[in-house]
Every structure is written in structure tokens, then in C-alpha cells.
Write an enzyme that holds these catalytic residues in place. Structure first.
Site, PDB file in Angstrom:
ATOM      1  N   TYR A 131      -2.252  -0.465  10.606  1.00  5.91           N
ATOM      2  CA  TYR A 131      -2.342  -1.060   9.268  1.00  5.91           C
ATOM      3  C   TYR A 131      -1.117  -0.645   8.442  1.00  5.91           C
ATOM      4  CZ  TYR A 131      -3.905  -1.445   4.387  1.00  5.91           C
ATOM      5  OH  TYR A 131      -3.990  -1.708   3.054  1.00  5.91           O
ATOM      6  N   SER A 136       0.858  -1.188   0.000  1.00  2.00           N
ATOM      7  CA  SER A 136       0.000   0.000   0.000  1.00  2.00           C
ATOM      8  C   SER A 136       0.890   1.231   0.000  1.00  2.00           C
ATOM      9  CB  SER A 136      -0.878   0.008   1.254  1.00  2.00           C
ATOM     10  OG  SER A 136      -1.452   1.285   1.441  1.00  2.00           O
TER      11      SER A 136
END
Lengths: 458, 251
Positions: free
Chosen positions: B157, B144
Site C-alpha cells: 500500500y 498518505s
């Protein structure tokens, strides 16, 4: 018995597109080959990865590599064994290159009947791909007198067009999947000089070029046309046609005529080891093609040149594929029967429209085909062109070409292929099922495999 | 077998219900794809997804895989690579979690890190080994942009993806120059089930854009791909934004 050299290596084809890792064996005796095949056939691992023979790595795609399996290199099996002057045959090991063969044969007045567009091809590879060249009356295996093939199930076999003919013709063009060739006898052509008498003609477009190529009045033995495939419109398919015969002593200037068979190795330079990808684009290629076209005189002319100058012009630049950068390139080569000239024209048009930065495309023609079950040549036109692998949407463009070729009952050439879809391939080779039957007899457990065989489900 | 132009014939998706992964599989199905294996926590829940891929003419198997159950990974990978080659492994599982909860609940934070990072490390090592034995293949790992500059709003995260991204890059270096290609995929904000209810970040994109970036990255044998591509330039710029400004940006 000694054991062969072994190493782990990442291998790829000449187009540098599909690297994979193999365990490479370099046997220096044919007697070491069966043990290698056996070891990888019954490899304890869950996946049997098999073996495949590799010569000089000039297949453009994935024919001579075997991911996770064994590769049997012919590098140490490269001796010229015996020249029979009376019969005009030569017996060689599979790793002998065409270049080495020429160096040995030409001064002795012999010539391998069919040689490809590079001297860096092994005899084993020549059989496996049933290679062809500028000679249009047959392909390599038409002039293979006999060979020894080590098969997984039936051991070493003598094969020829007469003995074990079915195995011979499954091996001709069989991409190494029927066995490992350990020795072959080639039928030779007698020559009087080491020079070629070459006629060069400019053709203004593709129709002009094909008409000129069909004209046999010059009695030429070899022919090839170099097409500028970025030219479009009225110039579509403008090309340089070269036709040649082996020069006679009378063709040579006096100083050469004294030693007409003298054969020197050609000059060579290296392409830079690293080139930016951007260097090869439609502008630079266009400039190159323009130059190539202009370098030949407007009027037809005749010259006498050496064998490598005529047959192997690209060998002068070692490692030329590096100009395509790290992503490599694919060579697309197809053949369509006579009567389907429009396929050649449409493909040239589409390439030109897609601005595919292809270097000179090569157009040749064949008069014959042979009984090779997976052999490429058939009477008709064959066009070969290089395209950078990163060209956007390339597989869709080439899939559409495949459909055109298929519709015309033509086919693509496995030695060049790196991307044809399995179903299209199967439709292009009508003898595939017969080939599979022979193969199943020689190699029921798939001890012979390659990345190509896995990709095409062979 | 992958062909010269990067088209693959078989794919294994870990996190087989990931919308990005499914968009990628559909893109590949329009090319040379013959076989897809969807590895999911609950095979029953993936039957619809599997049928949609089958409709594109691809044979599909759905198998059970739990990213958090690291004990099971070695046997799972061995089974996957037993009979046939896998050209592409798409590592697409992951959970966003609830940052507000993770702010104070170590157990929840660990759950996110365990699935996204430890689970991935645990399965990637045997996958890379199996691919190396197979001699060829691509491993694409969904990282990501959060791995590049972690944000307050989802830093647990982000940190799990940062770890995964670093691991993936190391793996790519390890296998450089071999037949095994390892690639980290760094999408920006993607509108999916996973991000429902979140405020879209700038340069938000779609699953199709990410899928296209993955397929192009396989072909080019890229080590890192961004989606949308502009983030390749935006993220390094954000990385050097001074901390006090970054905090004010409330990213």
C-alpha cells in the site's frame, strides 16, 4: 485585414487571488474584434468558453479573465483620437489609460470629469465597471457622451444615453458582458491649472468624519477620508479627511502661475517583487496607519498639490499588492444609503475586533446614482478596505458584512469583488433581471463570459 | 468557479464513498458548494451518502466509476467535463489490501498497486488535461504519510501511495503558475472504515481534521498538505531515522 497577436497567459486580478488561463488576443484594429468573439462563441469544443475584454487588469477580482476562453486585450487599442475643444469632449480608444489621458488633457486645460483612485485604469474598464472616484456627483458613465460597442449578436452599435439607451445602461457597469467597447467619447471638465487645492483635516472618530464630510460649506468638488481601521474604542474610525477643488491661477505661487497647466509625471518606486507573507501583520499595519495619521498636522491645513498626488497617491508605489505576499488580498467595497451610517460603524468595529490587518480604509460618499443596471454608485456612503486573503475565516466575516449591507439596501462593488455569494449579489442588484434581458438580446449564446460571470451565474 | 478565498462551487469526487472525501464535501457544502458529483464503483451503494449532502442544499449526482478499469477513464473524464465547470476534483479512491496476503501473492499486490497507482495515473492525466482546457481548478489527491516512509506493516500500500505521491508532485510542478492547482494530501492514521481493526498509529486523526486541511490547502494553493499539521515536521524526522532503528520501531 491583419490578425491580432495571440498568446496563452495565466491572468489574475489586482488582488492576485484567482489565477486562470486564457488565450489573450491583442487586436490593433476594432475590425478584428468581431472575428475573435465569433471564433470563441462557436468554438468546436464541448464547452463554449467565450471572450471577455481586458484593459489594465485593475479589477481586484476575476472580472477581466476568462478561464479556458479568450481575453480581448485593449493594449493595442490605446490611441487618443480627437479632442473637441469647443464641445469639451475627447474621443479615445478603450485601452487609453487615465494616466495617459491626464498627460494629454491637463496641459490643454481639460480634465476627465470622473477619475478613479489610480491612473492605471483604461477607459474601457472605466465603462465596464462604471468606476467612480473622489467626485461625488456622478460616476464615469455619466460623462460618457457615446461609445461604440461590438456585440456578439447585433454587431457594432453606437450607444449613448439617448441612442440605444438600454444597451448603454446595460454596458455601464456591465463588466464587459454586453460587448467590447472599441471607442468612446468622454465629456470633460475645464480646468485652469494642473494643481489641486487640498484641505486636510484630522477626524477623531467615524462620527466626526461623517459629519465633516456632510458639511458642504467649503464648496469642495472632491472628498475622501482615509480611515485607520485598526484603531478601536474611542478612536474607532479616526481618519484623515481630504477635500479638494481644482486650484485657480490665483492659488498658485508665482513661479507656477507662469505655466499653470504644466503637468509632470509623478515620482514612482517599485514595491519589492517578493515579500514574506508575515511582513504584513496587524503590528506592521498598525504602525503604518499610525504613521499615516501622524503625518498630517493636527490642525486643518491647506496645500496645493499636483493632480496625481491628490488623486493617485498609491500609484507612486508600483505593484504595491506584492506586500500582501503570494496569497494576495481582497478589497471589500460596499455602499449603503444615507441613514445607514451604522453599517459603516459596525463593519469598522468588527474588522477592528477581528484584527484584520487592513491598510487604510477609504470612505467616500455619493450624491447620485445613474441608470446603469449594474452600476455600483447610489446616494450614500461607500467604504473600501483591503484584507489579506489568508485571514482566517475571512469569507464568513465578509458574508456577515454582505448581510448587513443587504439589509440596508446597499451593495458591493463588482470591480473589487472576488467572493460575494451569487444569491447575495442578485439581491443587491435589483435591476439584474432587466440587465439579463438586454444581455440576452445582445448575446443570446453567451459569447461573452468571464470568471466573474461564471462565479456569479450572470 | 472558485472564488478568491478558495471556496469552490462544484466538486467531483473519485471514490465518492471515501469518508475523508465526504467530510470534505460536507465542509464545502457549508460554504459556496452548489454541485457535487460522487463517482463510485457501485452507484446504488452511495445513495445514503448522496442524500446527506443533498440535505445541505447541494445538488448531487452519483455516477459509476471504476478506478481499476483504466480503459474507461478517458471517456469518463470527457463526460464529466462536458457541460459544466468542475472547480475541484478530489481523488480519494484506494484500497489498503491485505499485506500478509500480498507478502507472497503477487496478484493481490498488483491489485493494490493497480488501483491506487495505475488507476490514479490513468485518470489524473485526462483530468489535468481537461482542467487545463477549462483554464482553472484544483486537483486534490489523497496520498498518505505512508508515501513518505513506507512501513513493513503495509509496504505494498505504502509503495503504491509513494508512486502516487511522486506522480502528483510532478503534476503539480507541471502546472505551477497556471490556473490549475495540484495538491497532494498526506493524512496520518485516520479512523475510518478502511482502517477498522488496525492499531491506530501515533498522531492518529479524524476525517474532519483531514477535511479541514484539504479545504485550507485549496485556499492557500498548497502543493502538499499534512493532516494533522504536526506531521509536516514529524515525517521528515522519521525519514532520516536510520534503517536499523526503523526496523526496531516495528512501524
Amino acid at each position: 485585414m491583419s490578425t491580432p497577436l495571440v498568446r496563452h497567459e495565466t491572468l489574475q486580478g489586482w488582488g492576485r487571488t484567482s489565477p486562470s488561463e486564457s488565450t489573450v488576443y491583442e487586436p490593433d484594429s476594432e475590425f478584428q474584434v468581431p472575428a475573435i468573439l465569433e471564433a470563441w462563441e462557436s468554438d468546436g469544443g464541448a464547452q463554449r468558453r467565450g471572450s471577455i475584454a481586458r484593459g489594465l487588469g485593475r479589477s481586484y477580482g476575476d472580472a477581466a479573465q476568462n478561464a479556458g476562453g479568450a481575453v480581448v486585450s485593449s493594449a493595442a487599442l490605446s490611441r487618443i483620437l480627437e479632442l473637441d475643444r469647443a464641445a469639451a469632449t475627447v474621443r479615445v480608444e478603450p485601452g487609453v489609460s487615465i494616466e495617459a489621458l491626464l498627460k494629454f488633457l491637463v496641459p490643454r486645460g481639460f480634465f476627465p470629469t470622473v477619475i478613479p483612485g489610480t491612473g492605471i485604469v483604461s477607459v474601457g474598464g472605466g465603462i465596464g465597471a462604471d468606476i467612480h472616484g473622489k467626485f461625488r456627483h456622478g460616476s464615469f458613465c455619466d460623462f460618457v457622451d457615446s461609445a461604440t460597442l461590438v456585440t456578439p449578436a447585433l454587431g457594432p452599435m453606437r450607444i449613448s444615453a439617448e441612442t440605444n439607451a438600454d444597451v448603454f445602461w446595460a454596458t455601464a457597469g456591465g463588466m464587459g458582458l454586453t460587448g467590447v467597447v472599441t471607442e468612446a467619447t468622454l465629456r470633460l471638465h475645464r480646468i485652469a491649472t494642473s494643481q489641486m487645492r487640498v484641505d486636510t483635516t484630522r477626524c477623531r472618530d467615524i462620527d466626526d468624519c461623517m459629519t465633516a464630510m456632510m458639511d458642504d460649506s467649503r464648496g469642495e468638488r472632491y472628498s475622501v477620508a482615509w480611515i485607520d481601521c485598526l484603531a478601536n474604542g474611542a478612536n474607532l474610525g479616526r481618519s484623515i479627511l481630504e477635500t479638494a477643488v481644482h486650484a485657480t491661477v490665483g492659488d498658485l505661487p508665482a513661479e507656477r502661475a507662469r505655466d499653470p497647466l504644466a503637468y509632470g509625471a509623478g515620482l514612482s518606486v517599485s514595491a519589492p517583487p517578493w515579500m514574506p507573507n508575515g511582513l504584513l501583520n496587524s503590528w506592521t499595519v498598525k504602525a503604518f496607519n499610525e504613521l499615516w495619521f501622524r503625518k498630517s498636522p493636527k490642525r486643518p491645513h491647506r496645500t496645493t498639490v499636483s493632480i496625481p498626488t491628490f488623486f493617485h497617491p498609491l500609484d507612486m508605489v508600483k505593484g504595491w499588492p506584492s506586500i500582501y505576499g503570494r496569497h494576495g488580498f481582497v478589497q471589500y467595497q460596499f455602499v449603503v444609503p444615507y441613514g445607514h451610517e451604522h453599517v459603516v460603524r459596525i463593519i469598522l468595529e468588527r474588522l477592528s475586533a477581528a484584527k484584520c490587518a487592513s491598510f487604510l480604509a477609504v470612505l467616500k460618499r455619493f450624491e447620485t446614482s445613474n441608470a446603469g443596471l449594474l452600476s455600483f454608485p447610489m446616494p450614500g456612503w461607500t467604504l473600501a478596505l483591503d484584507v489579506p486573503a489568508m485571514h482566517p475565516g475571512l469569507n464568513k466575516i465578509l458574508d456577515a458584512f454582505d448581510d448587513l449591507v443587504l439589509e440596508a439596501d446597499g451593495r458591493v462593488y463588482l470591480a473589487k469583488d472576488a467572493r460575494v455569494a451569487p444569491q447575495r449579489f442578485a439581491a443587491m442588484y435589483p435591476h439584474l433581471e432587466r440587465w439579463r434581458e438586454v444581455r440576452a438580446r445582445l448575446d443570446p449564446n453567451c459569447a461573452l463570459q468571464s470568471d466573474l460571470s461564471r462565479r456569479l451565474g450572470l | 468557479m472558485r472564488d478568491a478565498l478558495g471556496d469552490v462551487q462544484s466538486v467531483l469526487v473519485l471514490g465518492g464513498r471515501s469518508e475523508i472525501a465526504l467530510a470534505t464535501v460536507h465542509l464545502l457544502a457549508g460554504q459556496r458548494l452548489q454541485r457535487a458529483v460522487l463517482a463510485v464503483r457501485n452507484p446504488k451503494a452511495a445513495s445514503e451518502e448522496a442524500d446527506r449532502i443533498r440535505a445541505a442544499g447541494v445538488s448531487v449526482d452519483v455516477v459509476k466509476f471504476d478506478a481499476a478499469d483504466t480503459e474507461s477513464h478517458a471517456a469518463f473524464v470527457a463526460a464529466m467535463f462536458t457541460d459544466r465547470d468542475i472547480d475541484l476534483v478530489l481523488v480519494a479512491f484506494g484500497i489498503v489490501g491485505d499485506q500478509a496476503q500480498a507478502d507472497h501473492d503477487a496478484q493481490h499486490a498488483l491489485e493494490i498497486v493497480h488501483t491506487n497507482f495505475q488507476g490514479a495515473v490513468s485518470v489524473l492525466i485526462p483530468i489535468a488535461d481537461a482542467m487545463s482546457r477549462q483554464g482553472h481548478g484544483t486537483i486534490a489527491v489523497l496520498s498518505s504519510v505512508a508515501a513518505v516512509r513506507p512501513r513493513r506493516a503495509n509496504f505494498v500500500y505504502s509503495s503504491s501511495k509513494a508512486g502516487l505521491d511522486a506522480f502528483t508532485n510532478g503534476l503539480a510542478d507541471m502546472y505551477a503558475g497556471t490556473g490549475v492547482h495540484v495538491m497532494a494530501v498526506r493524512p496520518g492514521f485516520v479512523a475510518t472504515r478502511m482502517t477498522t481493526g488496525m492499531k491506530p498509529a501515533p498522531f492518529a486523526t479524524t476525517t474532519d481534521v483531514v477535511a479541514r486541511a484539504i479545504v485550507d490547502g485549496i485556499r492557500a494553493r498548497s502543493t502538499v498538505v499534512y493532516a494533522p499539521a504536526i506531521l509536516r515536521f514529524v515525517m521528515p524526522a522519521l525519514q532520516i531515522v536510520p534503517r536499523f532503528v526503523w526496523r526496531k520501531m516495528r512501524a
